[in-house]
Design a protein around this motif. Structure first.
Motif: not given
Length: 197
Positions: A138-165
């Motif tokens: 229930a937050t913002g999440a988008s696909v963006s490019k890093t400075a190196a040109g790789e694509e990443e998912i950026v999620i608003q909030g600290d949800v790292g543990d949930e992503v691993v689960e």
């Protein structure tokens, strides 16, 4: 009185698909693993093998080819097969060495973002995964490019543990991405005093 004109057959045709390359058996010679396909066909469907690759069939098909051309075709097929095997090995090694990086970045004193890199190396559709995560958290999440040109998912909030689960549970959009190849990074924002110095 008009006579009925015979048209194409309306009977269904059942094709035999190869268990190795998944092409119809007649087209295995154009696939990347022709010799494996022939061995599979000879073992599992000997009648079909005899029809396609039997002694008389090969002679009839190659009657117009010279011996040199025939040898060249066989050499080219073997070369293409070796190339496909090397490519598959290289991709497997690349996947083994690939890591999924989950980075926690500080935006302000109390707000964070979670950046996920490397999911695309495991065949994950980043846009679908970002949409699913936005809905799940229930937050913002988008696909963006890093400075190196790789694509990443950026999620608003600290949800790292949930992503691993979610990776461990192999949620639909994250299928194929291994949870044991996750690297966690915690990036803190530089203090204003350090930036001005």
């Amino acid at each position: 009185m008009s006579e009925a004109i015979a048209g194409p057959s309306t009977k269904p045709i059942s094709a035999l698909y190869c268990g190795v390359c998944t092409l119809p058996a007649e087209y295995c010679e154009f696939g990347p693993s022709f010799s494996k396909c022939k061995t599979w066909l000879e073992d599992k469907h000997p009648d079909e093998y005899a029809r396609l690759w039997g002694e008389g069939t090969l002679t009839a098909r190659m009657g117009t080819l010279s011996v040199e051309k025939q040898e060249k075709l066989e050499a080219d097929a073997a070369k293409a097969e070796r190339k496909a095997e090397k490519k598959a090995e290289a991709e497997a090694k690349k996947k083994e060495a690939a890591k999924i990086t989950i980075k926690r970045a500080e935006r302000t004193k109390r707000k964070h973002q979670t950046h996920i890199l490397g999911l695309d190396l495991f065949g994950v559709d980043l846009k679908k995964a970002a949409k699913m995560m936005a809905s799940k958290f229930a937050t913002g999440a988008s696909v963006s490019k890093t400075a190196a040109g790789e694509e990443e998912i950026v999620i608003q909030g600290d949800v790292g543990d949930e992503v691993v689960e979610m990776l461990r549970a192999q949620v639909k959009e994250l299928k194929g991405a291994p949870a044991d190849q996750v690297v966690r990074v915690d990036e803190k924002k530089k203090k204003a005093a350090e930036e001005t110095a």
